[in-house]
Design an enzyme around this catalytic site. Structure first.
Site, mmCIF file in Angstrom:
data_model
loop_
_atom_site.group_PDB
_atom_site.id
_atom_site.type_symbol
_atom_site.label_atom_id
_atom_site.label_comp_id
_atom_site.label_asym_id
_atom_site.label_seq_id
_atom_site.Cartn_x
_atom_site.Cartn_y
_atom_site.Cartn_z
ATOM 1 N N LYS A 1 19.389 0.930 2.591
ATOM 2 C CA LYS A 1 18.393 -0.296 2.291
ATOM 3 C C LYS A 1 19.211 -1.524 2.372
ATOM 4 O O LYS A 1 18.791 -2.454 3.074
ATOM 5 C CB LYS A 1 17.741 -0.144 1.156
ATOM 6 C CG LYS A 1 16.741 -1.347 0.608
ATOM 7 C CD LYS A 1 16.390 -1.340 -0.772
ATOM 8 C CE LYS A 1 17.545 -1.882 -1.811
ATOM 9 N NZ LYS A 1 16.942 -2.055 -3.108
ATOM 10 N N ASP B 1 12.662 -0.608 -0.083
ATOM 11 C CA ASP B 1 12.728 -0.933 -1.345
ATOM 12 C C ASP B 1 11.656 -0.139 -2.179
ATOM 13 O O ASP B 1 10.793 0.465 -1.693
ATOM 14 C CB ASP B 1 12.808 -2.356 -1.865
ATOM 15 C CG ASP B 1 11.625 -2.923 -1.503
ATOM 16 O OD1 ASP B 1 10.550 -2.440 -0.965
ATOM 17 O OD2 ASP B 1 11.619 -4.316 -1.748
#
Length: 210
Positions: free
Chosen positions: A121, A139
């Site tokens: 991420k 996320d």
């Protein structure tokens, strides 16, 4: 309508709703974004932005973070949570940046993932924001909304990332994820999604099943 067609429809609506959607972490240079993204794990971007206002006045370079006293750095970032592990990773990350990359951020995923505290991420977000390299940033919002809408059935971020890569146009990978964040905050929140006032409800599995 298949998933690719649904994504195009959703993107068109999101482009109307959130034309200014972008990373909500505040930073002035690539290193600051990298540190802020690490601090944002299990913490809101708003809280991180408060903490980093003073943090980036105190630590101005990768060398500063690499040479930081861990106990002192822990106190500086304490309110972001998990501060011991974050401080350890930030120091380790910056030491490697100084030793191997002259304090600069690597420009590819493989090297980014070698940095302590950097997962997919963080790496995808930083590579896109700094170098314009397309990446899917999974996320909590992207995970929740992509499952609710019906774009994936997976719960693991890496599997969700690959699922979204297959159906979202590559040039829109990061932008789509930024817009999911905005939609997650404004409409499709975790506890009580406002389905009746959601502009994409006709394209959403969750709405159509309830």
């Amino acid at each position: 309508m298949n998933k690719k067609e649904r994504v195009i429809e959703i993107l068109n609506i999101f482009n109307e709703l959130y034309p200014e959607a972008e990373c909500s972490l505040e930073y002035m240079e690539p290193l600051q974004l990298l540190i802020s993204t690490q601090l944002a794990a299990q913490c809101t971007d708003a809280r991180v932005n408060i903490v980093t206002k003073d943090l980036y006045k105190k630590y101005r370079s990768a060398e500063d973070f690499a040479n930081a006293d861990q106990a002192e750095l822990e106190q500086d970032i304490k309110s972001t949570g998990f501060y011991r592990n974050k401080a350890k990773n930030i120091i380790g990350c910056c030491k490697l940046l100084v030793e191997k990359y002259d304090g600069k951020i690597p420009d590819n995923l493989d090297e980014m993932l070698q940095l302590p505290g950097v997962g997919r991420k963080t790496a995808n977000l930083v590579l896109y924001e700094v170098y314009g390299i397309p990446g899917v940033v999974v996320d909590t919002h992207a995970k929740r909304l992509s499952n609710r809408i019906g774009l994936t059935k997976n719960q693991e971020p890496e599997k969700i990332e690959y699922d979204l890569q297959k159906i979202v146009p590559k040039e829109s990978w990061a932008d789509f994820c930024h817009k999911l964040v905005y939609h997650g905050r404004e409409v499709c929140n975790a506890r009580k999604p406002d389905c009746e006032n959601c502009r994409i409800n006709s394209l959403c599995d969750y709405y159509n099943k309830h």
